[in-house]
Scaffold this motif. Sequence first.
Motif, short mmCIF file in Angstrom:
data_model
loop_
_atom_site.label_atom_id
_atom_site.label_comp_id
_atom_site.label_asym_id
_atom_site.label_seq_id
_atom_site.Cartn_x
_atom_site.Cartn_y
_atom_site.Cartn_z
N SER A 67 16.00 -13.48 -5.13
CA SER A 67 14.95 -14.43 -5.50
C SER A 67 14.49 -15.24 -4.29
CB SER A 67 15.46 -15.36 -6.60
OG SER A 67 16.56 -16.10 -6.12
N LEU A 68 15.05 -14.96 -3.13
CA LEU A 68 14.71 -15.68 -1.91
C LEU A 68 13.29 -15.36 -1.47
CD1 LEU A 68 15.71 -17.46 0.48
CD2 LEU A 68 16.39 -15.33 1.60
N ASP A 69 12.49 -16.41 -1.26
CA ASP A 69 11.13 -16.23 -0.74
C ASP A 69 11.19 -16.31 0.78
OD1 ASP A 69 8.46 -16.15 -0.13
OD2 ASP A 69 7.93 -17.99 -1.20
N VAL A 70 11.35 -15.15 1.41
CA VAL A 70 11.52 -15.12 2.87
C VAL A 70 10.27 -15.57 3.61
CG1 VAL A 70 13.34 -13.37 2.84
CG2 VAL A 70 10.95 -12.65 3.03
N SER A 71 9.12 -15.54 2.94
CA SER A 71 7.88 -15.95 3.61
C SER A 71 7.87 -17.44 3.95
CB SER A 71 6.66 -15.62 2.74
OG SER A 71 6.65 -16.44 1.58
N GLN A 72 8.76 -18.21 3.33
CA GLN A 72 8.81 -19.65 3.57
C GLN A 72 9.89 -20.04 4.59
OE1 GLN A 72 6.41 -21.72 2.26
NE2 GLN A 72 5.63 -19.68 1.76
N LEU A 73 10.63 -19.07 5.10
CA LEU A 73 11.69 -19.38 6.07
C LEU A 73 11.11 -19.65 7.44
CD1 LEU A 73 14.41 -16.71 5.20
CD2 LEU A 73 14.36 -19.13 4.55
N LYS A 74 11.55 -20.73 8.06
CA LYS A 74 11.17 -21.04 9.44
C LYS A 74 12.31 -20.55 10.33
CE LYS A 74 9.58 -24.54 12.58
NZ LYS A 74 9.33 -25.95 12.83
N ILE A 75 11.99 -19.60 11.22
CA ILE A 75 13.01 -18.90 11.99
C ILE A 75 12.76 -19.06 13.49
CG2 ILE A 75 14.02 -16.62 12.48
CD1 ILE A 75 13.21 -15.81 9.63
N LEU A 76 13.86 -19.33 14.21
CA LEU A 76 13.81 -19.36 15.67
C LEU A 76 14.45 -18.07 16.18
CD1 LEU A 76 13.27 -20.80 18.37
CD2 LEU A 76 15.55 -21.84 18.15
N HIS A 107 10.77 -7.40 25.22
CA HIS A 107 10.49 -6.26 24.35
C HIS A 107 11.26 -6.36 23.03
CE1 HIS A 107 8.29 -4.50 27.62
NE2 HIS A 107 9.36 -4.57 28.40
N PHE A 108 12.53 -6.75 23.10
CA PHE A 108 13.30 -6.88 21.86
C PHE A 108 12.86 -8.12 21.08
CE2 PHE A 108 17.04 -7.63 19.15
CZ PHE A 108 17.07 -6.39 18.52
N ARG A 109 12.46 -9.18 21.80
CA ARG A 109 11.95 -10.37 21.12
C ARG A 109 10.67 -10.02 20.35
NH1 ARG A 109 11.79 -13.77 25.39
NH2 ARG A 109 9.55 -13.64 25.69
N THR A 110 9.81 -9.22 20.95
CA THR A 110 8.59 -8.77 20.30
C THR A 110 8.91 -7.88 19.10
OG1 THR A 110 7.40 -8.91 22.40
CG2 THR A 110 6.39 -7.58 20.67
N LEU A 111 9.90 -7.00 19.26
CA LEU A 111 10.31 -6.14 18.15
C LEU A 111 10.83 -6.97 16.98
CD1 LEU A 111 10.95 -3.32 16.94
CD2 LEU A 111 13.19 -3.50 18.05
N LEU A 112 11.69 -7.95 17.26
CA LEU A 112 12.20 -8.82 16.20
C LEU A 112 11.06 -9.54 15.48
CD1 LEU A 112 15.40 -10.49 17.71
CD2 LEU A 112 15.28 -9.10 15.64
N ARG A 113 10.12 -10.08 16.26
CA ARG A 113 8.97 -10.78 15.66
C ARG A 113 8.18 -9.81 14.78
NH1 ARG A 113 5.39 -14.91 15.76
NH2 ARG A 113 6.38 -16.20 17.32
N SER A 114 7.94 -8.61 15.25
CA SER A 114 7.17 -7.63 14.49
C SER A 114 7.87 -7.25 13.19
CB SER A 114 6.94 -6.37 15.32
OG SER A 114 6.16 -6.68 16.46
N LEU A 149 8.15 -8.00 7.30
CA LEU A 149 8.91 -8.37 6.11
C LEU A 149 8.31 -9.59 5.40
CD1 LEU A 149 12.51 -7.85 7.54
CD2 LEU A 149 11.37 -6.45 5.79
N GLY A 150 7.21 -10.13 5.95
CA GLY A 150 6.51 -11.24 5.31
C GLY A 150 6.82 -12.62 5.87
N MET A 151 7.55 -12.68 6.97
CA MET A 151 7.91 -13.96 7.56
C MET A 151 6.92 -14.29 8.67
SD MET A 151 11.99 -13.35 7.60
CE MET A 151 12.33 -11.81 6.76
N THR A 152 6.30 -15.46 8.58
CA THR A 152 5.28 -15.83 9.56
C THR A 152 5.59 -17.15 10.27
OG1 THR A 152 3.99 -16.93 7.85
CG2 THR A 152 3.45 -14.62 8.33
N LEU A 153 6.55 -17.91 9.76
CA LEU A 153 6.90 -19.20 10.37
C LEU A 153 7.96 -18.95 11.45
CD1 LEU A 153 7.14 -21.29 7.08
CD2 LEU A 153 5.19 -21.10 8.64
N LEU A 154 7.50 -18.36 12.55
CA LEU A 154 8.40 -17.91 13.61
C LEU A 154 8.13 -18.65 14.91
CD1 LEU A 154 7.94 -14.08 12.96
CD2 LEU A 154 9.72 -15.56 12.03
#
Length: 171
Positions: A3-12, A19-26, A31-36
């Motif tokens: 039931s977790l709404d991952v779209s609302q998670l703020k992630i650092l 390259h791996f940082r870009t891959l993680l962001r992508s 997966l619907g997470m934009t607060l990065l």
Amino acid sequence: MSSLDVSQLKILIVEDNVHFRTLLRSILQALGMTLLEEARDGIEAIDILDNVHPNTAFDLVILDWKMEGMDGVECVSMIRKLQGVSRAVPIIMVTGYTETSLQNEARNAGVNDFLGKPISPQSLLGRIVSVMENPRPMVECTSYYGPDRRLSQQKYSGPDKRNGAKVLPLK
């Protein structure tokens, strides 16, 4: 089903390899997470986390182990020593080094979970959901602050070896 709404998670994201940082962001965006937000290394991550306002605190940190300057274990140790809201942020360490002794070292620094490379969107999402939906209590004693390091939460009836540690309530 979660039931977790991952779209609302703020992630650092803390990763020195662009390259791996870009891959993680992508992956996270797919997966619907934009607060990065991103940090290029552990030093920048500490600066970001130490200056975050309680209303804009991060829900999760995903960081690499091997980084130039300050590695992931050192970074986790520093995060757990901060005095603000970031001190208790859940942390997932991503690394190609998956030996049990290294996992124990990361856990002893205060990591909530560990994800071996190569990663997939499913494995990353699984770790995120697990950490967010099943938080372990935070423990504070003279030499450690972080999530309870016991992976099994069975009732223990032996001697208390935590030397006056406090188990902090889950929020």
